[in-house]
Structures are given as structure tokens and as C-alpha cells.
Design a protein around this motif. Structure first.
Motif, mmCIF file in Angstrom:
data_model
loop_
_atom_site.group_PDB
_atom_site.id
_atom_site.type_symbol
_atom_site.label_atom_id
_atom_site.label_comp_id
_atom_site.label_asym_id
_atom_site.label_seq_id
_atom_site.Cartn_x
_atom_site.Cartn_y
_atom_site.Cartn_z
ATOM 1 N N SER A 15 0.843 -1.182 0.000
ATOM 2 C CA SER A 15 0.000 0.000 0.000
ATOM 3 C C SER A 15 0.885 1.242 0.000
ATOM 4 O O SER A 15 1.609 1.486 0.970
ATOM 5 C CB SER A 15 -0.898 0.002 1.246
ATOM 6 N N PRO A 16 0.832 2.051 -1.068
ATOM 7 C CA PRO A 16 1.592 3.304 -1.079
ATOM 8 C C PRO A 16 0.888 4.357 -0.220
ATOM 9 O O PRO A 16 -0.229 4.145 0.255
ATOM 10 C CB PRO A 16 1.587 3.693 -2.557
ATOM 11 N N SER A 17 1.516 5.498 -0.049
ATOM 12 C CA SER A 17 0.976 6.536 0.840
ATOM 13 C C SER A 17 -0.418 7.008 0.428
ATOM 14 O O SER A 17 -1.234 7.347 1.278
ATOM 15 C CB SER A 17 1.931 7.725 0.901
ATOM 16 N N VAL A 18 -0.715 7.024 -0.857
ATOM 17 C CA VAL A 18 -2.018 7.515 -1.292
ATOM 18 C C VAL A 18 -3.160 6.618 -0.792
ATOM 19 O O VAL A 18 -4.282 7.061 -0.623
ATOM 20 C CB VAL A 18 -2.064 7.667 -2.839
ATOM 21 N N LEU A 19 -2.863 5.359 -0.510
ATOM 22 C CA LEU A 19 -3.874 4.442 0.009
ATOM 23 C C LEU A 19 -3.729 4.201 1.509
ATOM 24 O O LEU A 19 -4.503 3.454 2.096
ATOM 25 C CB LEU A 19 -3.790 3.093 -0.722
ATOM 26 N N GLY A 20 -2.723 4.829 2.117
ATOM 27 C CA GLY A 20 -2.475 4.645 3.540
ATOM 28 C C GLY A 20 -3.431 5.456 4.394
ATOM 29 O O GLY A 20 -4.322 6.159 3.898
ATOM 30 N N PHE A 21 -3.241 5.387 5.684
ATOM 31 C CA PHE A 21 -4.075 6.122 6.629
ATOM 32 C C PHE A 21 -3.170 6.837 7.619
ATOM 33 O O PHE A 21 -2.070 6.367 7.929
ATOM 34 C CB PHE A 21 -5.033 5.167 7.351
ATOM 35 N N GLY A 22 -3.600 7.981 8.097
ATOM 36 C CA GLY A 22 -2.793 8.740 9.047
ATOM 37 C C GLY A 22 -1.452 9.123 8.461
ATOM 38 O O GLY A 22 -1.357 9.637 7.348
ATOM 39 N N ASP A 23 -0.385 8.864 9.191
ATOM 40 C CA ASP A 23 0.976 9.207 8.770
ATOM 41 C C ASP A 23 1.698 8.061 8.072
ATOM 42 O O ASP A 23 2.916 8.094 7.925
ATOM 43 C CB ASP A 23 1.807 9.634 9.985
ATOM 44 N N VAL A 24 0.964 7.054 7.637
ATOM 45 C CA VAL A 24 1.589 5.898 6.989
ATOM 46 C C VAL A 24 2.059 6.279 5.588
ATOM 47 O O VAL A 24 1.276 6.746 4.767
ATOM 48 C CB VAL A 24 0.624 4.698 6.926
ATOM 49 N N LYS A 25 3.354 6.085 5.334
ATOM 50 C CA LYS A 25 3.913 6.353 4.016
ATOM 51 C C LYS A 25 3.753 5.139 3.113
ATOM 52 O O LYS A 25 3.409 5.260 1.948
ATOM 53 C CB LYS A 25 5.386 6.727 4.152
ATOM 54 N N GLN A 26 4.014 3.961 3.661
ATOM 55 C CA GLN A 26 3.799 2.727 2.907
ATOM 56 C C GLN A 26 3.622 1.560 3.873
ATOM 57 O O GLN A 26 4.045 1.619 5.016
ATOM 58 C CB GLN A 26 4.928 2.456 1.935
ATOM 59 N N HIS A 27 3.000 0.531 3.375
ATOM 60 C CA HIS A 27 2.753 -0.681 4.155
ATOM 61 C C HIS A 27 2.933 -1.862 3.225
ATOM 62 O O HIS A 27 2.516 -1.811 2.069
ATOM 63 C CB HIS A 27 1.333 -0.651 4.711
ATOM 64 N N TYR A 28 3.584 -2.900 3.710
ATOM 65 C CA TYR A 28 3.624 -4.122 2.924
ATOM 66 C C TYR A 28 3.619 -5.324 3.844
ATOM 67 O O TYR A 28 4.017 -5.249 5.005
ATOM 68 C CB TYR A 28 4.810 -4.166 1.966
ATOM 69 N N GLN A 29 3.109 -6.402 3.302
ATOM 70 C CA GLN A 29 3.141 -7.659 4.026
ATOM 71 C C GLN A 29 3.138 -8.813 3.044
ATOM 72 O O GLN A 29 2.636 -8.681 1.929
ATOM 73 C CB GLN A 29 1.973 -7.775 5.005
ATOM 74 N N TRP A 30 3.744 -9.902 3.462
ATOM 75 C CA TRP A 30 3.726 -11.118 2.653
ATOM 76 C C TRP A 30 3.693 -12.314 3.581
ATOM 77 O O TRP A 30 4.043 -12.215 4.760
ATOM 78 C CB TRP A 30 4.888 -11.168 1.673
ATOM 79 N N ASP A 31 3.233 -13.415 3.033
ATOM 80 C CA ASP A 31 3.019 -14.613 3.822
ATOM 81 C C ASP A 31 3.190 -15.839 2.928
ATOM 82 O O ASP A 31 2.680 -15.862 1.807
ATOM 83 C CB ASP A 31 1.590 -14.557 4.387
ATOM 84 N N ALA A 46 1.325 -23.932 9.000
ATOM 85 C CA ALA A 46 2.589 -23.369 9.467
ATOM 86 C C ALA A 46 3.105 -22.476 8.342
ATOM 87 O O ALA A 46 2.911 -22.764 7.166
ATOM 88 C CB ALA A 46 3.592 -24.461 9.788
ATOM 89 N N GLY A 47 3.737 -21.379 8.724
ATOM 90 C CA GLY A 47 4.214 -20.474 7.692
ATOM 91 C C GLY A 47 5.156 -19.416 8.220
ATOM 92 O O GLY A 47 5.595 -19.458 9.369
ATOM 93 N N TYR A 48 5.428 -18.466 7.350
ATOM 94 C CA TYR A 48 6.301 -17.339 7.661
ATOM 95 C C TYR A 48 5.610 -16.081 7.163
ATOM 96 O O TYR A 48 5.062 -16.065 6.060
ATOM 97 C CB TYR A 48 7.653 -17.490 6.957
ATOM 98 N N GLN A 49 5.614 -15.029 7.986
ATOM 99 C CA GLN A 49 5.005 -13.774 7.560
ATOM 100 C C GLN A 49 5.882 -12.583 7.935
ATOM 101 O O GLN A 49 6.671 -12.658 8.863
ATOM 102 C CB GLN A 49 3.619 -13.600 8.167
ATOM 103 N N ASP A 50 5.705 -11.512 7.180
ATOM 104 C CA ASP A 50 6.436 -10.273 7.400
ATOM 105 C C ASP A 50 5.460 -9.128 7.159
ATOM 106 O O ASP A 50 4.909 -9.008 6.065
ATOM 107 C CB ASP A 50 7.625 -10.190 6.440
ATOM 108 N N ILE A 51 5.226 -8.309 8.184
ATOM 109 C CA ILE A 51 4.301 -7.172 8.081
ATOM 110 C C ILE A 51 5.035 -5.928 8.573
ATOM 111 O O ILE A 51 5.526 -5.899 9.710
ATOM 112 C CB ILE A 51 3.029 -7.384 8.926
ATOM 113 N N ARG A 52 5.102 -4.898 7.713
ATOM 114 C CA ARG A 52 5.842 -3.677 8.059
ATOM 115 C C ARG A 52 5.107 -2.414 7.615
ATOM 116 O O ARG A 52 4.399 -2.415 6.617
ATOM 117 C CB ARG A 52 7.219 -3.685 7.409
ATOM 118 N N PHE A 53 5.346 -1.342 8.365
ATOM 119 C CA PHE A 53 4.833 -0.017 8.052
ATOM 120 C C PHE A 53 5.988 0.967 8.058
ATOM 121 O O PHE A 53 6.915 0.839 8.853
ATOM 122 C CB PHE A 53 3.807 0.453 9.102
ATOM 123 N N GLU A 54 5.923 1.953 7.180
ATOM 124 C CA GLU A 54 6.879 3.060 7.197
ATOM 125 C C GLU A 54 6.058 4.339 7.275
ATOM 126 O O GLU A 54 5.076 4.505 6.555
ATOM 127 C CB GLU A 54 7.742 3.062 5.945
#
Length: 75
Positions: A15-31, A46-54
């Protein structure tokens, strides 16, 4: 099919900043995960996930980054 009722899946979101909320510049996650249906109404996974916000102020937040196990029940 090598093993009946064994499934592999992967998802990814960005999600780039235009689709973010508040002060979120970008968000990504994968699983990536593997699931096994133990009965028609239940599965284990069972799995592996990574969720981050900038954020706009260059701060970064790592919500999840690691392995997990779980169970799903359909009703």
C-alpha cells in the motif's frame, strides 16, 4: 498430487501513501504457508510472515516477522 489435502499458499500486499491512513507512508506484508486438512472441517498450518509499516517521519514499524503455526476450523 503428492500428498492428498496438503496445500501451499502465498500472499503479498503493498500500500503506497495515497492508500495509507494517518501518517503511513507505505505498508507491505507477505506470507508463505503450508496447510494440511486433518478433517473436512479443520486444518493445521505453518508459515512465515512479514508485516511492516513506514511512516512520514521515516520511522519504521515491524508488526510481524517470523514463523507461525495455527489451526483453522470451518463451521
Amino acid at each position: 498430487m503428492i500428498v492428498k489435502d496438503l496445500y501451499f499458499s502465498g500472499t503479498g500486499y503493498y500500500s503506497p501513501s495515497v492508500l495509507g491512513f494517518g501518517d503511513v507512508k507505505q505498508h507491505y506484508q507477505w506470507d508463505l504457508r503450508v496447510e494440511y486438512e486433518v478433517m473436512p472441517s479443520a486444518m493445521v498450518m505453518a508459515g512465515y510472515q512479514d508485516i511492516r509499516f513506514e511512516f512520514d517521519n521515516k520511522a519504521k514499524l515491524k508488526v510481524a516477522d517470523g514463523f507461525y503455526v495455527g489451526m483453522g476450523i470451518k463451521f
